[in-house]
Design an enzyme around this catalytic site. Structure first.
Site, PDB file in Angstrom:
ATOM      1  N   SER A 139       1.498 -53.715 -50.571  1.00 61.00           N
ATOM      2  CA  SER A 139       2.906 -53.791 -50.974  1.00 61.00           C
ATOM      3  C   SER A 139       3.413 -52.421 -51.392  1.00 61.00           C
ATOM      4  O   SER A 139       2.650 -51.583 -51.903  1.00 61.00           O
ATOM      5  CB  SER A 139       3.001 -54.754 -52.161  1.00 61.00           C
ATOM      6  OG  SER A 139       4.238 -54.608 -52.815  1.00 61.00           O
TER       7      SER A 139
ATOM      8  N   TYR B 120       0.006 -58.139 -60.745  1.00 68.32           N
ATOM      9  CA  TYR B 120       0.062 -58.389 -59.297  1.00 68.32           C
ATOM     10  C   TYR B 120      -0.065 -57.062 -58.540  1.00 68.32           C
ATOM     11  O   TYR B 120      -0.890 -56.911 -57.640  1.00 68.32           O
ATOM     12  CB  TYR B 120       1.384 -59.088 -58.922  1.00 68.32           C
ATOM     13  CG  TYR B 120       1.684 -58.994 -57.445  1.00 68.32           C
ATOM     14  CD1 TYR B 120       0.952 -59.735 -56.522  1.00 68.32           C
ATOM     15  CD2 TYR B 120       2.678 -58.130 -56.955  1.00 68.32           C
ATOM     16  CE1 TYR B 120       1.207 -59.628 -55.160  1.00 68.32           C
ATOM     17  CE2 TYR B 120       2.935 -58.014 -55.606  1.00 68.32           C
ATOM     18  CZ  TYR B 120       2.204 -58.769 -54.703  1.00 68.32           C
ATOM     19  OH  TYR B 120       2.444 -58.643 -53.352  1.00 68.32           O
TER      20      TYR B 120
ATOM     21  N   LYS C  60      -3.071 -55.289 -55.841  1.00 66.06           N
ATOM     22  CA  LYS C  60      -2.870 -54.657 -54.520  1.00 66.06           C
ATOM     23  C   LYS C  60      -3.479 -53.258 -54.521  1.00 66.06           C
ATOM     24  O   LYS C  60      -4.143 -52.850 -53.572  1.00 66.06           O
ATOM     25  CB  LYS C  60      -1.368 -54.588 -54.188  1.00 66.06           C
ATOM     26  CG  LYS C  60      -0.738 -55.940 -53.925  1.00 66.06           C
ATOM     27  CD  LYS C  60      -1.307 -56.567 -52.659  1.00 66.06           C
ATOM     28  CE  LYS C  60      -0.872 -57.994 -52.474  1.00 66.06           C
ATOM     29  NZ  LYS C  60      -1.614 -58.711 -51.446  1.00 66.06           N
TER      30      LYS C  60
END
Ligand code: NAD
Ligand code: UFG
Length: 340
Positions: free
Chosen positions: A125, A150, A154
């Site tokens: 992302s 989150y 990644k």
């Protein structure tokens, strides 16, 4: 015919990628635990493509089940979408995110290694860039100054995969950094189906348009941007899916670790997106301006030169088509995949 194992194949981006893979002659095997999707999605993919595909209900953290899938199928390459993706939820349940996104990837890579499948495309992302550098974001910029668990998953998985490649150059790994995927397949059969109140802008706007939600709150109106609202690089999910076909081609040819931004390189503000949606659909979107959302960055958009030069990838669809297709999906499926 190449066999592609797609983890998270029933999810929003996964389902659109399965369609493009099948339409491009790949044999697709989906693995999904349906924690954020529904098995009906697989039937919709079959309906769109007119072709069959294999699908397993399996949690990628379950090594035994995953090994069985690898032993029953000759897998050539894996696209790894399976993961949890809500920024807000990750702040409340960080361990769940580390377990699902990081441990899940570890189990997947261990099984791949065991079966000598060393070609992987991973869903990363733009969030890994954090707010350390100024946009447009270039792949070589520093990463890791992320603002939530989150984003940290990644970043950690990206670093872990770099180490995996360093330990064994037989791997070929492509890290794709998505910007803001929106829209839906033009058939209106698959699309984004968030559970509960949407966190993201486009599904929120679509649900205001259909009358499920009364009005949108624009998070912040005093950013240092022309109209005071945040700017993002929205990319049509079908363009994004097509980017994966290019990534697979690259991953099959090369050994190495390669990183690409997938965006359009064009930013739109929240107010511009609302206007574009109104124009594309003829619907009025009520909104009010509220406080900024914690962790939001004012301006995010991609430099897409590397994906163009090395993958030959360029997004085709404009903001009008993104809004049109998001609305087509929403209006055809007012309650998503599950009919109330
Ligand atoms: P999604 O939630 O629609 O799809 C993820 C799929 O993975 C779901 O079908 C879910 O049921 C499945 N899944 C989750 N954990 C699993 C597990 N342990 N085992 C098996 N299946 C599991 O999300 P999406 O928008 O399609 O995103 C796909 C990937 O792209 C995710 O990794 C996400 O973090 C990443 N990504 C998404 C965005 C975005 O804005 N949508 C942006 C950047 C990156
Ligand atoms: N926004 C609103 N109101 C809403 C929802 C969003 O004003 O109800 C605004 C946000 O403040 C932001 C823009 O709309 O300025 C886009 O927000 P999204 O939540 O749709 O997307 P983000 O850019 O915040 O997040 C996306 C992905 C994340 C990822 C992040 C960075 O959803 O998974 O990009 O890559 F971490």
């Amino acid at each position: 015919m190449l066999n592609v194992l797609v983890t998270g194949g029933a999810g929003y981006i996964g389902s659109h990628t399965c369609v493009e893979l099948i339409n491009n002659g790949y044999n697709v095997i989906s693995v999904d635990n349906y924690s954020n999707s529904a098995p009906q999605v697989i039937d919709r993919i079959k309906k769109i493509t007119g072709k069959d595909m294999k699908s397993y209900c399996c949690d990628i953290r379950n090594k035994k089940d995953l090994e069985k899938i690898f032993s029953d199928n000759k897998i050539d390459v894996v696209i790894h979408f399976a993961g949890l993706k809500s920024v807000g939820e990750s702040c409340k349940k960080p361990l769940l995110y580390f377990d699902n996104n990081i441990f899940g990837t570890i189990v997947l890579c261990e099984v791949m290694q065991k079966f000598n499948v060393k070609k992987l495309v991973f869903s990363s992302s733009a969030t890994v860039y954090g707010d350390e550098s100024l946009p447009p974001y270039v792949e070589s910029m520093p990463t890791g100054k992320v603002t939530n668990p989150y984003g940290r998953t990644k970043y950690i998985v990206e670093e872990m995969l770099k180490d995996v490649f360093s330990s064994d150059n037989g791997w070929s790994i492509t890290l794709l950094r998505y910007f803001n995927p929106v829209g839906a397949h033009e058939s209106g059969l698959i699309g984004e189906d968030p559970k509960g109140i949407p966190n993201n802008l486009m599904p929120y706007v679509s649900q205001v348009a259909i009358g499920k939600l009364s009005k949108l709150t624009v998070f912040g109106g005093n950013y240092n941007t022309p109209d005071g609202t945040c700017i993002r690089d929205y990319i049509h999910v079908v363009d994004l899916a097509r980017g994966h076909i290019k990534a697979i081609e690259k991953t099959m040819q090369n050994q190495g670790i390669n990183i690409y931004n997938l965006g359009t390189s064009r930013g739109y503000s929240v107010l511009e997106l609302i206007k574009a949606f109104e124009k594309a659909t003829g619907k009025r979107i009520s909104y009010e301006t509220g406080s900024p959302r914690e962790g939001d960055i004012a301006v995010v958009y991609a430099n897409t030169d590397k994906a163009f030069c090395e993958l030959g990838f360029k997004a085709q669809f404009d903001i009008n088509k993104m809004c049109e297709d998001a609305w087509h999906w929403q209006s055809k499926n007012p309650t998503g995949y599950v009919i109330n």
